[in-house]
Design an enzyme around this catalytic site. Structure first.
Site, PDB file in Angstrom:
ATOM      1  N   GLY A   1       2.937  -4.921  -2.986  1.00 52.18           N
ATOM      2  CA  GLY A   1       3.272  -6.011  -2.005  1.00 52.18           C
ATOM      3  C   GLY A   1       2.609  -5.397  -0.639  1.00 52.18           C
ATOM      4  O   GLY A   1       2.005  -6.076   0.311  1.00 52.18           O
ATOM      5  N   ASP A   2       2.713  -4.062  -0.367  1.00 51.95           N
ATOM      6  CA  ASP A   2       1.988  -3.281   0.895  1.00 51.95           C
ATOM      7  C   ASP A   2       0.418  -3.398   0.797  1.00 51.95           C
ATOM      8  O   ASP A   2      -0.024  -3.974   1.493  1.00 51.95           O
ATOM      9  CB  ASP A   2       2.391  -1.789   0.656  1.00 51.95           C
TER      10      ASP A   2
END
Ligand code: 26A
Length: 351
Positions: free
Chosen positions: A305-306
């Protein structure tokens, strides 16, 4: 490639990930869910040694927004990204600094005199990752650091702010200072100056247990990024009575906004399912399919997600259209899940 001018400034919690492969019994021993992110309590403190001694754990640079900052810098010209947070005066901080230097990311850490650098225990089981964070020094970030003239001048010259929602557990005044700076400049300056405030929801526990802090920031969100579990958690606490991700995204897009010159965009990732994007005032919610990847190619999903956020935000900094930004995010996430932990391949690949 021409150089950047530190257009992107990111704030959050610098952590060193202690990542090992575990199983149901390791999760059970510490009362962890297979896919979650929590703050460590006393009962979790043995996890870090356990991972290192019994699970061949690796030390990898982490901290969600620091991963995003490294990811954005990966896709942008040199000298484009600055990252701010608090670490201790120890070996772990040196490891983080080396990783950031290698990625070409400029860091402006506050160094705490007493606390050690924060750690995140990451237990990998299949394609799940369970994270348990002992913030330590990361919890000691102070607004005074941000307001130091040499740091604040970096804030003033940045065009885009990216704040990890995890920082709402640490220093709300610093988050709000960036939010207000973004909105204020937009009022005072021409629209072209594009001062943009982006927030990541970070984890389900942020909307759940840090609701008031999060709600202070929502009028300032130009972009808000999260995954499906975070969106559901947000909906539950905010009288959004649906479990439909597109509907939740739409509701979040319509929360009253401080800077009315720019419409809010809500981006919700759903693992291998389509990325959902809602734009304030638009009735149609867009869905962008995720390019397939063989499961045998996935190393782990820590930092996926990052990485998505890193690619997406790089696109925003470059002034790319929305669909390109989403494509850049999906591309970088795909690269990152093939690496160990929240990392990006070297030699560099180009989008
Ligand atoms: C305040 N908390 C819980 C956290 C974090 C965090 N980063 C900042 N604050 N808990 C986990 N992480 C980081 O999330 C990354 C994966 O998305 C981990 O360090 C990991 O690199």
């Amino acid at each position: 490639m021409s150089k950047g001018n530190f257009e992107l400034l990111c704030l959050e919690n610098p952590l060193l990930d202690i990542q090992g492969v575990g199983d149901a019994s390791l999760l059970g021993k510490y009362g962890l869910k297979p896919n979650d992110a929590i703050l460590a309590e006393q009962k979790h403190m043995g996890l870090y040694e356990d991972l290192l001694q019994n699970h061949d754990a690796k030390l990898i640079a982490g901290g969600a927004a620091q991963n995003t900052a490294r990811g954005a810098q990966y896709m942008l010209p040199p000298d484009s990204v600055i990252y701010i947070g608090c670490v201790g005066k120890d070996k772990y901080a040196e490891t983080l600094q080396e990783a950031c230097a290698k990625a070409g990311l400029r860091v402006e850490y506050r160094y705490d005199e007493e606390q050690p650098t924060g750690r995140c225990g990451v237990v990998i089981t299949g394609h799940d990752r369970s994270m348990c964070t002992d913030l330590a020094a990361a919890n000691c970030y102070k607004i005074d650091h941000l307001k130091q003239p040499e740091i604040w001048s970096l804030v003033e010259q940045a065009k885009v702010f990216y704040v990890g929602g995890y920082h709402l557990t640490v220093c709300v005044p610093a988050v709000m200072a960036l939010a207000e700076e973004a909105a204020a400049k937009d009022k005072a300056c021409s629209y072209q100056q594009r001062r943009i405030f982006i927030l990541s929801l970070s984890a389900p526990f942020i909307p759940q247990f840090f609701k008031d802090q999060l709600d202070q920031t929502s009028p300032y969100w130009d972009y808000v990024i999260g995954n499906e579990t975070e969106a559901l958690s947000y909906a539950e606490g905010h009288n959004i009575n649906t479990k439909s991700i597109p509907e939740i995204a739409k509701a979040m897009a319509s929360i009253p906004k401080k800077n009315t010159k720019r419409k809010r965009t809500v981006i919700i990732t759903q693992g291998t399912d389509a990325t959902v994007v809602a734009v304030e005032g638009e009735s149609e919610v867009k869905q962008f399919p995720v390019p397939a990847i063989g499961t045998d190619k996935i190393n782990d999903t820590n930092g996926a997600g990052d990485a998505f956020a890193g690619g997406f935000v790089a696109g925003i900094v470059m002034g790319k259209p929305l669909e390109t930004c989403v494509g850049m995010g999906q591309w970088l996430a795909k690269l990152s899940i093939q690496e160990l932990g929240p990392s990006y391949p070297f030699p560099k690949q180009t989008y």
